[in-house]
Design a protein around this motif. Sequence first.
Motif, PDB file in Angstrom:
ATOM      1  N   ALA A   1      83.853  40.291  25.526  1.00 19.30           N
ATOM      2  CA  ALA A   1      82.504  40.885  25.631  1.00 19.30           C
ATOM      3  C   ALA A   1      81.958  40.737  27.047  1.00 19.30           C
ATOM      4  O   ALA A   1      81.391  41.684  27.609  1.00 19.30           O
ATOM      5  CB  ALA A   1      81.563  40.228  24.625  1.00 19.30           C
ATOM      6  N   GLU A   2      82.132  39.564  27.625  1.00 18.52           N
ATOM      7  CA  GLU A   2      81.656  39.310  28.987  1.00 18.52           C
ATOM      8  C   GLU A   2      82.321  40.260  29.984  1.00 18.52           C
ATOM      9  O   GLU A   2      81.663  40.819  30.871  1.00 18.52           O
ATOM     10  CB  GLU A   2      81.966  37.851  29.335  1.00 18.52           C
ATOM     11  CG  GLU A   2      81.439  37.385  30.664  1.00 18.52           C
ATOM     12  CD  GLU A   2      81.740  35.914  30.891  1.00 18.52           C
ATOM     13  OE1 GLU A   2      80.818  35.209  31.304  1.00 18.52           O
ATOM     14  OE2 GLU A   2      82.881  35.480  30.657  1.00 18.52           O
TER      15      GLU A   2
ATOM     16  N   VAL B   1      80.890  43.878  29.509  1.00 17.13           N
ATOM     17  CA  VAL B   1      79.549  43.982  30.092  1.00 17.13           C
ATOM     18  C   VAL B   1      79.666  44.118  31.612  1.00 17.13           C
ATOM     19  O   VAL B   1      79.012  44.978  32.224  1.00 17.13           O
ATOM     20  CB  VAL B   1      78.669  42.775  29.706  1.00 17.13           C
ATOM     21  CG1 VAL B   1      77.387  42.741  30.535  1.00 17.13           C
ATOM     22  CG2 VAL B   1      78.337  42.816  28.218  1.00 17.13           C
TER      23      VAL B   1
ATOM     24  N   TYR C   1      80.603  38.404  19.699  1.00 20.54           N
ATOM     25  CA  TYR C   1      79.444  38.884  20.452  1.00 20.54           C
ATOM     26  C   TYR C   1      79.413  40.403  20.435  1.00 20.54           C
ATOM     27  O   TYR C   1      80.435  41.065  20.608  1.00 20.54           O
ATOM     28  CB  TYR C   1      79.519  38.388  21.906  1.00 20.54           C
ATOM     29  CG  TYR C   1      79.335  36.905  21.997  1.00 20.54           C
ATOM     30  CD1 TYR C   1      78.099  36.360  22.308  1.00 20.54           C
ATOM     31  CD2 TYR C   1      80.393  36.037  21.733  1.00 20.54           C
ATOM     32  CE1 TYR C   1      77.921  34.989  22.361  1.00 20.54           C
ATOM     33  CE2 TYR C   1      80.222  34.662  21.789  1.00 20.54           C
ATOM     34  CZ  TYR C   1      78.983  34.150  22.103  1.00 20.54           C
ATOM     35  OH  TYR C   1      78.809  32.780  22.148  1.00 20.54           O
ATOM     36  N   LYS C   2      78.205  40.945  20.234  1.00 22.82           N
ATOM     37  CA  LYS C   2      78.001  42.389  20.279  1.00 22.82           C
ATOM     38  C   LYS C   2      77.758  42.786  21.728  1.00 22.82           C
ATOM     39  O   LYS C   2      76.988  42.134  22.428  1.00 22.82           O
ATOM     40  CB  LYS C   2      76.780  42.785  19.450  1.00 22.82           C
ATOM     41  CG  LYS C   2      76.894  42.472  17.986  1.00 22.82           C
ATOM     42  CD  LYS C   2      75.665  42.926  17.221  1.00 22.82           C
ATOM     43  CE  LYS C   2      74.549  41.925  17.427  1.00 22.82           C
ATOM     44  NZ  LYS C   2      73.418  42.095  16.519  1.00 22.82           N
ATOM     45  N   VAL C   3      78.406  43.847  22.155  1.00 21.40           N
ATOM     46  CA  VAL C   3      78.114  44.432  23.467  1.00 21.40           C
ATOM     47  C   VAL C   3      77.161  45.583  23.201  1.00 21.40           C
ATOM     48  O   VAL C   3      77.453  46.491  22.413  1.00 21.40           O
ATOM     49  CB  VAL C   3      79.396  44.910  24.170  1.00 21.40           C
ATOM     50  CG1 VAL C   3      79.052  45.598  25.488  1.00 21.40           C
ATOM     51  CG2 VAL C   3      80.334  43.735  24.403  1.00 21.40           C
TER      52      VAL C   3
ATOM     53  N   MET D   1      75.172  41.299  26.128  1.00 20.15           N
ATOM     54  CA  MET D   1      75.883  40.835  24.953  1.00 20.15           C
ATOM     55  C   MET D   1      75.000  39.908  24.150  1.00 20.15           C
ATOM     56  O   MET D   1      74.172  39.200  24.716  1.00 20.15           O
ATOM     57  CB  MET D   1      77.208  40.163  25.331  1.00 20.15           C
ATOM     58  CG  MET D   1      77.101  39.027  26.312  1.00 20.15           C
ATOM     59  SD  MET D   1      78.715  38.535  26.916  1.00 20.15           S
ATOM     60  CE  MET D   1      79.007  37.097  25.935  1.00 20.15           C
TER      61      MET D   1
END
Length: 115
Positions: A90-91, A94, A37-39, A112
Amino acid sequence: MANDHDNDQDQDQDIDQGPGVGVVQKTAPRTKRPSLYKVVLLNDDYTPQEFVVWLLQAIFKKDAEEAVRVMMHVHNTGVGICGVYTYEVAETKVAQVMELSRRNQHPLQCMMERE
């Protein structure tokens, strides 16, 4: 002769009835690579650029030059990728961005996206 033939059959039966010989194959379990996942940071007109640079250094471990480059990309295009991570990482990042932004009274948005 009949006895020789009977003995041959008995020996053949002993061989057929004995423990079988086989090949054991170990198959390695296949593990699926985790999704990435991209942040992403979103630009706004209120969060100071210095704060964004500090945030990129503190949370994403960017050096000063890389942090300024990412911040300028966000400023100029409206959005920029801070890093690519597994879902849980990622979570967490964020959540850290959102918490630090709110704690410092900035409206900076972070999200994300699946890569």
